[in-house]
Design an enzyme around this catalytic site. Structure first.
Site, mmCIF file in Angstrom:
data_model
loop_
_atom_site.group_PDB
_atom_site.id
_atom_site.type_symbol
_atom_site.label_atom_id
_atom_site.label_comp_id
_atom_site.label_asym_id
_atom_site.label_seq_id
_atom_site.Cartn_x
_atom_site.Cartn_y
_atom_site.Cartn_z
ATOM 1 N N TRP A 102 31.084 -2.982 24.004
ATOM 2 C CA TRP A 102 30.899 -1.918 23.003
ATOM 3 C C TRP A 102 29.454 -1.807 22.573
ATOM 4 O O TRP A 102 28.922 -0.706 22.400
ATOM 5 C CB TRP A 102 31.823 -2.126 21.804
ATOM 6 C CG TRP A 102 33.273 -2.044 22.186
ATOM 7 C CD1 TRP A 102 34.213 -3.030 22.055
ATOM 8 C CD2 TRP A 102 33.952 -0.933 22.796
ATOM 9 N NE1 TRP A 102 35.415 -2.600 22.542
ATOM 10 C CE2 TRP A 102 35.288 -1.322 22.998
ATOM 11 C CE3 TRP A 102 33.564 0.349 23.185
ATOM 12 C CZ2 TRP A 102 36.243 -0.477 23.570
ATOM 13 C CZ3 TRP A 102 34.506 1.202 23.760
ATOM 14 C CH2 TRP A 102 35.832 0.782 23.940
ATOM 15 N N ASP A 172 28.931 -1.859 13.978
ATOM 16 C CA ASP A 172 30.255 -1.390 14.397
ATOM 17 C C ASP A 172 31.262 -2.439 13.936
ATOM 18 O O ASP A 172 31.224 -3.586 14.379
ATOM 19 C CB ASP A 172 30.242 -1.265 15.933
ATOM 20 C CG ASP A 172 31.599 -0.876 16.519
ATOM 21 O OD1 ASP A 172 32.593 -0.810 15.768
ATOM 22 O OD2 ASP A 172 31.652 -0.648 17.744
ATOM 23 N N LYS A 196 42.407 -0.033 14.987
ATOM 24 C CA LYS A 196 42.640 -1.464 15.094
ATOM 25 C C LYS A 196 43.243 -2.030 13.807
ATOM 26 O O LYS A 196 44.157 -2.815 13.859
ATOM 27 C CB LYS A 196 41.339 -2.195 15.407
ATOM 28 C CG LYS A 196 40.980 -2.275 16.883
ATOM 29 C CD LYS A 196 40.180 -1.128 17.387
ATOM 30 C CE LYS A 196 40.072 -1.084 18.881
ATOM 31 N NZ LYS A 196 38.757 -0.658 19.343
HETATM 32 C C1 PLP Z 1 37.881 -0.073 20.180
HETATM 33 C C2 PLP Z 1 36.437 -0.221 19.881
HETATM 34 C C3 PLP Z 1 35.530 0.821 20.100
HETATM 35 C C4 PLP Z 1 35.931 2.141 20.706
HETATM 36 O O1 PLP Z 1 36.622 2.874 19.797
HETATM 37 P P1 PLP Z 1 37.087 4.380 20.114
HETATM 38 O O2 PLP Z 1 37.608 4.800 18.799
HETATM 39 O O3 PLP Z 1 38.121 4.275 21.185
HETATM 40 O O4 PLP Z 1 35.901 5.134 20.561
HETATM 41 C C5 PLP Z 1 34.215 0.612 19.749
HETATM 42 N N1 PLP Z 1 33.802 -0.544 19.226
HETATM 43 C C6 PLP Z 1 34.647 -1.570 19.009
HETATM 44 C C7 PLP Z 1 34.139 -2.837 18.409
HETATM 45 C C8 PLP Z 1 35.988 -1.438 19.335
HETATM 46 O O5 PLP Z 1 36.832 -2.465 19.118
#
Ligand code: PLP
Length: 360
Positions: A102, A172, A196
């Site tokens: 990511w 993030d 999540k």
């Molecule tokens: C799942 C995830 C993403 C991607 O998220 P989307 O909403 O599918 O774009 C980005 N960063 C992290 C840390 C993730 O766990």
């Protein structure tokens, strides 16, 4: 009805209480005669939902008044481009720490817009640790420093927030959102996809320090301009109304349980059960260095691909589902987000213990 224990990395389990409440309010939300799915995002009823969600989020995360909270669409991945477009606006430099897929994707996107530099990486050991960071590693004129707080695929987390001095830190937090308290004041921006830990897919929450807004590049698409959304209170266009409503229910659920301190306690207890088992097992082992282990995502392996496959298959038959690891790590991964009950982890550990006895 019989529900499984779902260890998926995302979308993932939602609290049963939330699903039941949503079901009971499905046809007639609070006497409005409609479902939240059907109502105007400009209606009074929905206005109350989005305002309550923001209020609860601010309360639970202790978000200061000089931060904007935005409810957006496009997933965390859309922010990979929006972040440089909005914040690479001084020196055009941004420093990225590469701790997994990511972070790597966010970095690749930023390279399209300016001088993005990977200042540290844990790629040498399949991202099984968090690189040691020091303020001197960052360029003093960087517009921001970027980290991925909890690495969903590899199961690592920053237990300490890096010190970037005066450079705004952007993180993030998709896979650790609301899992424990976090000091928002240490960040220029925090953001995450909701699927999540916060709500179903379709919602991305951005928490942005106000003084960083207002300097997006001219070419920034309107829909990626944070200032536009901030000025419109996330109602510039139609927001993901139903997902915001579920987010509100999840926030109420967390508040009811006692807030983020309590959430952390619950999550630590669940993670400890699994890590303790892994540390004592002769068949299974965790893949992350102990000091950087995530509370949310726990990757583990046996020494045999065959055994891994057999484990996943038999676990599924026992209604412990989505335990297959990411293809870049192999083996297994148990994602144990807020909504995974302690009993789910207990059942997993019991199953692993039985599997080890039968297969060794
Ligand atoms: C799942 C995830 C993403 C991607 O998220 P989307 O909403 O599918 O774009 C980005 N960063 C992290 C840390 C993730 O766990």
């Amino acid at each position: 009805m019989s529900r499984v224990y779902n260890f998926s990395a995302g979308p993932s389990m939602l609290p049963e209480e939330v699903l039941k409440k949503a079901a009971s309010e499905m046809l007639d939300y609070e006497g409005s005669g409609q479902s939240v799915m059907e109502m105007s995002h400009r209606s009074k009823v929905f206005d109350n939902i989005i305002k309550t969600a923001e209020k609860l989020l601010r309360e639970l995360m202790n978000i200061p008044d000089n931060y904007k909270v935005l409810f957006l669409q496009g997933g965390a991945s859309t922010q990979f481009a929006a972040i440089p477009l909005n914040f690479m606006n001084g020196s055009n430099k941004a420093d990225y720490v590469i701790t997994g897929q990511w972070a790597k994707k966010a970095f690749a996107e930023a390279q399209k817009y300016g001088d993005a530099k990977a200042v540290a990486s844990s790629a040498d050991k399949t991202f099984s640790y968090i690189p040691k960071l020091d303020k001197s590693m960052f360029r003093s004129d960087a517009d921001y420093v970027y980290i991925c707080m909890n690495n969903t695929i590899y199961g690592t987390v920053y237990h300490e927030i890096p010190d970037t001095g005066n450079i705004p830190l952007i993180a993030d937090i998709s896979s650790c959102f609301l899992s424990e308290p976090i000091d928002v004041t240490k960040f220029g921006m925090l953001y995450g996809g909701a699927q999540k830990n916060v709500a179903p897919a379709g919602l991305t929450i951005c928490i942005i320090r106000e003084d960083l807004l207002g300097n997006a590049r001219d070419i920034t698409p309107t829909m990626l301009n944070y200032t536009i959304h901030a000025d419109a209170n996330s109602l510039y266009n139609t927001p993901p109304c139903y997902t915001i409503y579920i987010c509100k229910l999840v926030l109420e659920w967390i508040k009811e349980l006692g807030g983020l301190e309590k959430m952390k306690e619950r999550n630590e207890k669940k993670a400890k059960l699994l890590y303790d088992f892994l540390d004592n097992s002769k068949m299974f082992r965790g893949t992350v260095v102990p000091e950087d282990r995530s509370l949310m995502n726990v990757p583990f392996v046996t020494d045999s691909d065959e055994l891994n496959a057999k484990f996943i298959e038999e676990a599924t038959k026992n209604r412990l589902v989505n335990l297959k690891g990411h293809r870049t790590v192999g083996g297994m991964r148990a994602s144990i987000y807020n909504a995974m009950p302690y009993e789910g982890v207990e059942k997993l550990v019991k199953f692993m213990s039985d599997f080890e006895k039968t297969n060794s």
